[in-house]
Structures are given as structure tokens and as C-alpha cells.
Write a protein that holds these residues in place. Structure first.
Motif, PDB file in Angstrom:
ATOM      1  N   SER A   2      -0.353 -31.137  62.819  1.00  0.00           N
ATOM      2  CA  SER A   2       0.160 -31.049  61.414  1.00  0.00           C
ATOM      3  C   SER A   2      -1.141 -31.246  60.870  1.00  0.00           C
ATOM      4  CB  SER A   2       1.381 -31.795  61.304  1.00  0.00           C
ATOM      5  OG  SER A   2       0.854 -33.397  61.314  1.00  0.00           O
ATOM      6  N   ALA A   3      -1.904 -32.458  61.350  1.00  0.00           N
ATOM      7  CA  ALA A   3      -3.127 -32.563  60.486  1.00  0.00           C
ATOM      8  C   ALA A   3      -4.083 -31.375  60.526  1.00  0.00           C
ATOM      9  CB  ALA A   3      -3.998 -33.684  61.198  1.00  0.00           C
ATOM     10  N   LEU A   4      -4.076 -30.610  61.657  1.00  0.00           N
ATOM     11  CA  LEU A   4      -4.989 -29.442  61.922  1.00  0.00           C
ATOM     12  C   LEU A   4      -4.419 -28.306  60.855  1.00  0.00           C
ATOM     13  CD1 LEU A   4      -7.390 -27.683  63.342  1.00  0.00           C
ATOM     14  CD2 LEU A   4      -5.514 -27.283  64.956  1.00  0.00           C
ATOM     15  N   CYS A   5      -3.196 -28.303  60.996  1.00  0.00           N
ATOM     16  CA  CYS A   5      -2.373 -27.075  59.918  1.00  0.00           C
ATOM     17  C   CYS A   5      -2.881 -27.335  58.396  1.00  0.00           C
ATOM     18  CB  CYS A   5      -0.805 -27.147  60.155  1.00  0.00           C
ATOM     19  SG  CYS A   5      -0.335 -26.585  61.707  1.00  0.00           S
ATOM     20  N   GLU A   6      -2.834 -28.834  58.137  1.00  0.00           N
ATOM     21  CA  GLU A   6      -3.099 -29.058  56.691  1.00  0.00           C
ATOM     22  C   GLU A   6      -4.473 -28.617  56.457  1.00  0.00           C
ATOM     23  OE1 GLU A   6      -2.020 -33.170  55.883  1.00  0.00           O
ATOM     24  OE2 GLU A   6      -0.099 -32.642  56.765  1.00  0.00           O
ATOM     25  N   ALA A   7      -5.434 -28.860  57.495  1.00  0.00           N
ATOM     26  CA  ALA A   7      -6.957 -28.706  57.179  1.00  0.00           C
ATOM     27  C   ALA A   7      -7.277 -27.157  57.320  1.00  0.00           C
ATOM     28  CB  ALA A   7      -7.941 -29.235  58.350  1.00  0.00           C
ATOM     29  N   THR A   8      -6.398 -26.203  57.853  1.00  0.00           N
ATOM     30  CA  THR A   8      -6.662 -24.872  57.919  1.00  0.00           C
ATOM     31  C   THR A   8      -5.802 -24.117  57.176  1.00  0.00           C
ATOM     32  OG1 THR A   8      -5.273 -24.793  59.968  1.00  0.00           O
ATOM     33  CG2 THR A   8      -7.804 -25.335  60.205  1.00  0.00           C
ATOM     34  N   GLY A   9      -4.847 -24.623  56.649  1.00  0.00           N
ATOM     35  CA  GLY A   9      -3.761 -23.844  55.842  1.00  0.00           C
ATOM     36  C   GLY A   9      -2.698 -22.918  56.674  1.00  0.00           C
ATOM     37  N   ALA A  10      -2.414 -23.528  57.856  1.00  0.00           N
ATOM     38  CA  ALA A  10      -1.570 -23.052  58.726  1.00  0.00           C
ATOM     39  C   ALA A  10      -0.321 -23.650  58.546  1.00  0.00           C
ATOM     40  CB  ALA A  10      -1.791 -23.197  60.076  1.00  0.00           C
ATOM     41  N   ASP A  11       0.892 -23.234  58.954  1.00  0.00           N
ATOM     42  CA  ASP A  11       2.147 -23.955  58.460  1.00  0.00           C
ATOM     43  C   ASP A  11       2.516 -24.598  59.942  1.00  0.00           C
ATOM     44  OD1 ASP A  11       4.867 -24.373  58.446  1.00  0.00           O
ATOM     45  OD2 ASP A  11       5.152 -23.063  57.017  1.00  0.00           O
ATOM     46  N   VAL A  12       2.684 -25.924  60.213  1.00  0.00           N
ATOM     47  CA  VAL A  12       3.355 -26.551  61.256  1.00  0.00           C
ATOM     48  C   VAL A  12       4.455 -26.081  61.859  1.00  0.00           C
ATOM     49  CG1 VAL A  12       4.321 -28.496  60.287  1.00  0.00           C
ATOM     50  CG2 VAL A  12       2.963 -28.843  62.460  1.00  0.00           C
ATOM     51  N   ASP A  13       5.645 -25.789  60.951  1.00  0.00           N
ATOM     52  CA  ASP A  13       6.689 -25.321  61.297  1.00  0.00           C
ATOM     53  C   ASP A  13       6.884 -23.924  62.252  1.00  0.00           C
ATOM     54  OD1 ASP A  13       8.506 -27.371  60.801  1.00  0.00           O
ATOM     55  OD2 ASP A  13       8.796 -26.491  58.739  1.00  0.00           O
ATOM     56  N   GLU A  14       5.754 -23.068  61.663  1.00  0.00           N
ATOM     57  CA  GLU A  14       5.579 -21.947  62.323  1.00  0.00           C
ATOM     58  C   GLU A  14       4.917 -22.219  63.850  1.00  0.00           C
ATOM     59  OE1 GLU A  14       3.323 -19.407  59.840  1.00  0.00           O
ATOM     60  OE2 GLU A  14       4.963 -19.114  58.391  1.00  0.00           O
ATOM     61  N   VAL A  15       3.698 -22.921  63.766  1.00  0.00           N
ATOM     62  CA  VAL A  15       3.280 -23.361  65.106  1.00  0.00           C
ATOM     63  C   VAL A  15       4.349 -23.797  66.088  1.00  0.00           C
ATOM     64  CG1 VAL A  15       1.318 -24.823  66.152  1.00  0.00           C
ATOM     65  CG2 VAL A  15       1.039 -23.589  63.714  1.00  0.00           C
TER      66      VAL A  15
END
Length: 247
Positions: A13-26
């Protein structure tokens, strides 16, 4: 293993916030692999309860007793990640409020470590509320099952004096009174009730700009933004955070 899965998705989730990804999708993509499965891949402010931390620390102790320091450190990292997630949660909230919550009212929805229980053992709410109190915030909490007495006891055990709690903490009988006059609303426990609240009413009662931080990923963030909230969420870039992406 269950706690490890939670810490793993929280790390992502921290990586998603830093890159603009969505943790639910991941998490969904990962969970479709039948070797992994979808359970315990829900990002959040962190895990609590009486079992996970105690059992992992017992495992760490056992490994150290058997002279297996590398194994002990591996399992200790699950706890380190969980603590980091809670600190990161508070840090992001502070950043959204111009790096200070001193004198600001923060409404905390939920104090139990999970929904449908009054159990507060190792709940992330203790760490979040404690950090906010240390920063000088006025913390207004609503939980449908946790008593005011229990909340005060937990905060006292976290190192707060009776005077500081009396000055900066209040417990409320409903979410609307907790949110009235607040600068931010923070979702800590995934109570079903919180998905059914009148957020137009809550927004109207708050100071502006009104921040809502969904720490359990239970709300419709597009609807909240349409109402006027500045929305923050674990593992998502759903507001003006997009301006601060780190690559």
C-alpha cells in the motif's frame, strides 16, 4: 502467516501511494492466483487483536532461544511493518492538515480492532489517537460498542495522563456529534454503520477544507469527493495527493 499477509499488503500500500497505483487492484490481481488466494489481502491502518502480535513475538522469542537470529528478524519484520503502517497513517493525515493538528478537531470513527466486537486489545486506534493527542489535537471518538471507560483506560496505558485525556479527548454517542466542527474524519474500524452515514450532513457540520481518511477502504471515495471532501485512503491516490507522487 495471516499477520504476515496483512503486513505484506500494507507494505504494498505504501508503494501504491508513492506510484499512483491502487492497492485494491493489486490485491485483487494477486488474490486471483489460486496458490495465494484473496483472504487477508485487504490493506488497512494495521492489524490488532489479542493474537497476532503476541503469537509473532512468541515465535521471535522461540527463534532467538534456538539461536536462529535471521529467522527471528524475518518474523519481527511483520510487527515492524504493522507499526510502520500506523505511523505512516498518522503522518499522512498530518501532511494533509498542513503538517499540524495542534488545536484541530479530529473525529475518529471506530476504536475496536475490528467490526462487530468491543475488543480493543492492540487496536490501531490506540496508536493513532495517542499520536494525535501528543500532537495537540482534539480527538473526538465514536465507536458503537467500545465504552468511554475502556477508551480512557487504553489511552492511559499508552502513557497519557488523566489531565491530558480530559483536555484533548472526548467520546461520543454517535458519529455526527463526533464529526461536528471537525477538521478531519478518520475511519479506523470497518463498522458497517460507517458505510451508511449521511456524509452530506457530516461535511456540512465540519470545518473546511474537510478531510476524510479512509483507513479501512470501506467508503465510496468518488462520492465523497463529489460532496466536497478531500479524501485520503490507504494504498490509493484519490485526492490532491497526485501532486506529491514520488518516483
Amino acid at each position: 502467516m495471516l499477520a504476515q499477509r496483512i503486513s505484506s499488503v500494507n507494505a504494498l500500500s505504501a508503494l501504491c501511494e508513492a506510484t499512483g497505483a491502487d492497492v485494491d487492484e493489486v490485491a485483487f490481481a494477486v488474490g486471483t492466483d489460486t496458490r495465494i488466494g484473496a483472504k487477508f489481502l485487504k490493506a488497512s491502518v494495521g492489524f490488532g487483536g489479542s493474537c497476532f502480535q503476541k503469537d509473532i513475538l512468541n515465535l521471535v522469542y522461540l527463534c532467538e532461544s534456538l539461536h536462529l537470529p535471521e529467522v527471528a528478524n524475518y518474523w519481527r519484520q511483520v510487527i515492524i511493518m504493522n507499526d510502520y503502517q500506523k505511523r505512516r497513517f498518522v503522518g499522512r493525515l498530518l501532511q494533509s492538515l498542513f503538517n499540524t493538528v495542534s488545536g484541530k478537531r479530529i473525529a475518529v470513527f471506530g476504536f475496536a480492532f475490528k467490526k462487530d466486537t468491543g475488543d480493543t486489545r492492540e487496536t490501531p486506534a490506540i496508536d493513532v489517537c495517542s499520536a494525535l493527542l501528543h500532537e495537540g489535537a482534539e480527538v473526538a471518538v465514536y465507536d458503537p460498542k467500545v465504552s468511554t471507560k475502556q477508551m480512557i483506560y487504553d489511552l492511559t496505558q499508552a502513557g497519557h495522563s488523566s489531565e491530558s485525556i480530559a483536555e484533548g479527548f472526548s467520546a461520543h454517542e454517535d458519529a455526527y456529534s463526533a464529526a461536528a466542527g471537525a477538521d478531519a474524519v478518520v475511519i479506523i474500524t470497518e463498522w458497517d454503520e460507517f458505510t451508511q452515514l449521511d456524509y452530506n450532513r457530516i461535511y456540512a457540520s465540519m470545518r473546511k477544507p474537510a478531510v476524510l481518511f479512509d483507513g479501512r477502504l470501506v467508503l465510496n471515495h468518488a462520492t465523497l469527493r463529489d460532496i466536497g471532501f478531500k479524501v485520503l485512503a490507504i494504498g490509493k491516490v484519490v485526492s490532491t495527493d497526485a501532486e506529491n507522487l514520488v518516483f
